[in-house]
Design a protein around this motif. Structure first.
Motif, mmCIF file in Angstrom:
data_model
loop_
_atom_site.group_PDB
_atom_site.id
_atom_site.type_symbol
_atom_site.label_atom_id
_atom_site.label_comp_id
_atom_site.label_asym_id
_atom_site.label_seq_id
_atom_site.Cartn_x
_atom_site.Cartn_y
_atom_site.Cartn_z
ATOM 1 N N ALA A 128 55.241 -47.838 59.888
ATOM 2 C CA ALA A 128 55.731 -49.205 59.715
ATOM 3 C C ALA A 128 55.472 -49.692 58.288
ATOM 4 O O ALA A 128 56.325 -50.336 57.675
ATOM 5 C CB ALA A 128 55.049 -50.132 60.718
ATOM 6 N N ALA A 129 54.284 -49.366 57.743
ATOM 7 C CA ALA A 129 53.958 -49.769 56.374
ATOM 8 C C ALA A 129 54.886 -49.081 55.378
ATOM 9 O O ALA A 129 55.362 -49.705 54.419
ATOM 10 C CB ALA A 129 52.501 -49.432 56.058
ATOM 11 N N ARG B 13 51.806 -39.103 59.824
ATOM 12 C CA ARG B 13 51.565 -40.542 59.725
ATOM 13 C C ARG B 13 51.397 -41.162 61.108
ATOM 14 O O ARG B 13 52.050 -40.773 62.071
ATOM 15 C CB ARG B 13 52.724 -41.219 59.000
ATOM 16 N N THR B 14 50.527 -42.155 61.148
ATOM 17 C CA THR B 14 50.368 -42.935 62.373
ATOM 18 C C THR B 14 51.523 -43.929 62.486
ATOM 19 O O THR B 14 52.220 -44.195 61.508
ATOM 20 C CB THR B 14 49.042 -43.710 62.336
ATOM 21 N N PRO B 15 51.738 -44.502 63.680
ATOM 22 C CA PRO B 15 52.791 -45.533 63.808
ATOM 23 C C PRO B 15 52.589 -46.688 62.832
ATOM 24 O O PRO B 15 53.562 -47.235 62.300
ATOM 25 C CB PRO B 15 52.654 -45.985 65.267
ATOM 26 N N GLN B 16 51.328 -47.075 62.600
ATOM 27 C CA GLN B 16 51.059 -48.160 61.659
ATOM 28 C C GLN B 16 51.480 -47.766 60.245
ATOM 29 O O GLN B 16 52.040 -48.581 59.494
ATOM 30 C CB GLN B 16 49.574 -48.523 61.674
ATOM 31 N N GLN B 17 51.202 -46.523 59.877
ATOM 32 C CA GLN B 17 51.590 -46.059 58.548
ATOM 33 C C GLN B 17 53.099 -45.947 58.419
ATOM 34 O O GLN B 17 53.658 -46.239 57.358
ATOM 35 C CB GLN B 17 50.931 -44.705 58.251
ATOM 36 N N GLY C 291 45.048 -46.125 53.949
ATOM 37 C CA GLY C 291 45.128 -45.813 55.368
ATOM 38 C C GLY C 291 45.222 -44.327 55.665
ATOM 39 O O GLY C 291 45.182 -43.925 56.830
#
Length: 460
Positions: free
Chosen positions: A315-316, A309-313, A273
């Motif tokens: 969270a991951a 980092r993105t919000p999705q990253q 990602g």
């Protein structure tokens, strides 16, 4: 008589492939022509200016010129890493092998009293630094490869700055060739990190996730000796403590058969990602002096090429950190229970917790390189949770939580372990105010885990 159908030299020049012209010019340049400074190229790659490393990098660049792929190579990274560890490298002696065999057997006996998770199927082993490089390089490469393409673009820009003006017009027609060179440079830099890691890691499970191709309990005697230097602790105690910890880690991953693939796939998915922000690279490139390899090396080593980092990253990454904390917390609790009879067991445990929380220089370098930290940030809280579950419901019920992913404690359980205890079942355990207070004290007072200095001697 001519064999080129009457074409003259001018016709040959007209027919020459521009890409081949650049390939030949680069090959001549790498051989020392056109005033090219190979040590600057090594600096751009983030490598020390050691003449042997510079020569190795030049050789890799020459091979990359002939490749049709993207230049990134696991073999190149592993080869360079092995050269890094060759300095000061030593083999495992027969005496060490025999001694560690006895130590591992004792570790198995002690763990039998601390966990219901069964003994290892494969015999534990010792390993050299070079062997660790060979068995871990494929894992590190799989984590780094998603970033390699984007980083290759940045390295290509830096390399272009080193080209003579008369060659710049051909760059656009040979993008793949230069990317090959950038990929090869990234491989060399990854090899530098892997080689440095090989000097730091103590065991197969030291990173927290399985990185060796053969998943067996493993200790590296040379690094165990380095870990114990300067401590006022007998070497036999250090070796036994580390053996217990490593065998506990290996037992867990052998028992929870879903765990290795689950954890590794999560980390690889996070790495895939990561996308390098080209605009950020352009902004950074405008601030870097191409004649100063140190600036480029610093940008590579401090993670400047890795975007936020993105919000999705995020969270991951939180999921990965939770899983690592659960693994490390369980290993920590089981190890401490198994080594209670060791005079310095608590002190060694505190040292390991601090070591895992901060990481070594090479671990931090890998984090900067691929944007991923393998840190169990909530190790102490997870340890407290596992200890509480064991006290409330016994070792067998505690260890049963690893049988299936669906039954594993969550991040919320680490935050509120008393709720986990209630959910499993009250049994005869006091879950009232007294235990809540005891738990709060355990979480808020690090001294409940035992104290040890950051380094130096541990005194009685």
């Amino acid at each position: 008589m001519s064999d080129n159908n009457g074409r003259g030299p001018e016709d040959d020049d007209a027919q020459k492939d521009p890409a081949e012209e650049l390939r030949e010019a680069l090959r001549n340049m790498l051989h020392g022509g056109q005033g090219f400074d190979a040590s600057k190229l090594a600096g751009v790659a983030g490598l020390p200016g050691d003449p042997a490393l510079v020569q190795q990098l030049v050789a890799q660049m020459q091979r990359a010129l002939m490749q049709d792929g993207k230049g990134f190579s696991t073999d190149t990274a592993a080869e360079h890493a092995k050269q890094i560890v060759s300095q000061g490298h030593r083999e495992v002696s027969d005496e060490e092998k025999t001694r560690y065999e006895h130590t591992f057997r004792l570790a198995e006996l002690w763990l039998a009293e601390a966990t219901t998770i069964g003994e290892l199927v494969e015999t534990p082993r010792t390993m050299t630094r070079r062997e660790w490089v060979g068995e871990s390089a494929p894992t590190w490469a799989s984590l780094a490869e998603p970033v390699a393409d984007s980083i290759a673009d940045a390295l290509m820009r830096a390399l272009t700055e080193q080209l003579p003006d008369e060659m710049l017009g051909m760059v656009g027609q040979s993008n793949t060739m230069l990317r090959n060179i950038g990929g090869a440079m990234f491989s060399m830099q990854l090899g530098q990190v892997i080689g440095d890691l090989a000097k730091e890691v103590i065991s197969g499970g030291d990173i927290g996730m399985p990185v060796l191709t053969r998943r067996r309990a493993t200790l590296i005697p040379q690094n165990v000796d380095a870990f114990g230097e300067g401590l006022d602790i007998p070497a036999s105690e250090v070796e036994l403590y580390l053996a217990v910890r490593e065998v506990a880690h290996a037992r867990l991953f052998q028992h929870a058969k879903w765990l290795p693939l689950h954890l590794t796939s999560q980390v690889i998915e996070f790495a895939h990602g990561i996308q390098i922000d080209v605009r950020a690279i352009d902004d950074l490139a405008s601030q870097i002096d191409p004649s100063s390899p140190e600036q480029i090396r610093e940008a590579l080593s401090n993670g400047s090429f890795i975007p936020p980092r993105t919000p999705q990253q995020e969270a991951a990454l939180a999921r990965i950190e939770t899983m690592l904390a659960l693994v490390e917390g369980w290993v920590d609790v089981v190890t401490q229970e198994a080594v209670e009879r060791l005079p310095k067991g608590e002190a060694l445990g505190e040292m390991m917790r601090r070591r895992r929380a901060s990481g070594g220089p090479a671990e931090r370098a890998f984090s900067s390189l691929v944007g991923l930290e393998l840190r169990p940030r909530r190790l102490r809280e997870a340890s407290a949770m596992w200890r509480l579950v064991g006290e409330a419901h016994g070792v067998e019920e505690r260890d049963k939580l690893w049988q299936h992913f669906d039954g594993l404690p969550t991040s919320d359980d680490i935050d509120n372990p008393m709720e986990l205890v209630r959910r499993i079942g009250v049994s005869d355990f006091n879950v009232g105010d007294e235990m809540d207070a005891a738990l709060e004290s355990l979480l808020n007072d690090p001294s409940s885990f035992g104290e040890a200095p950051e380094g130096g001697s541990i005194k009685e």
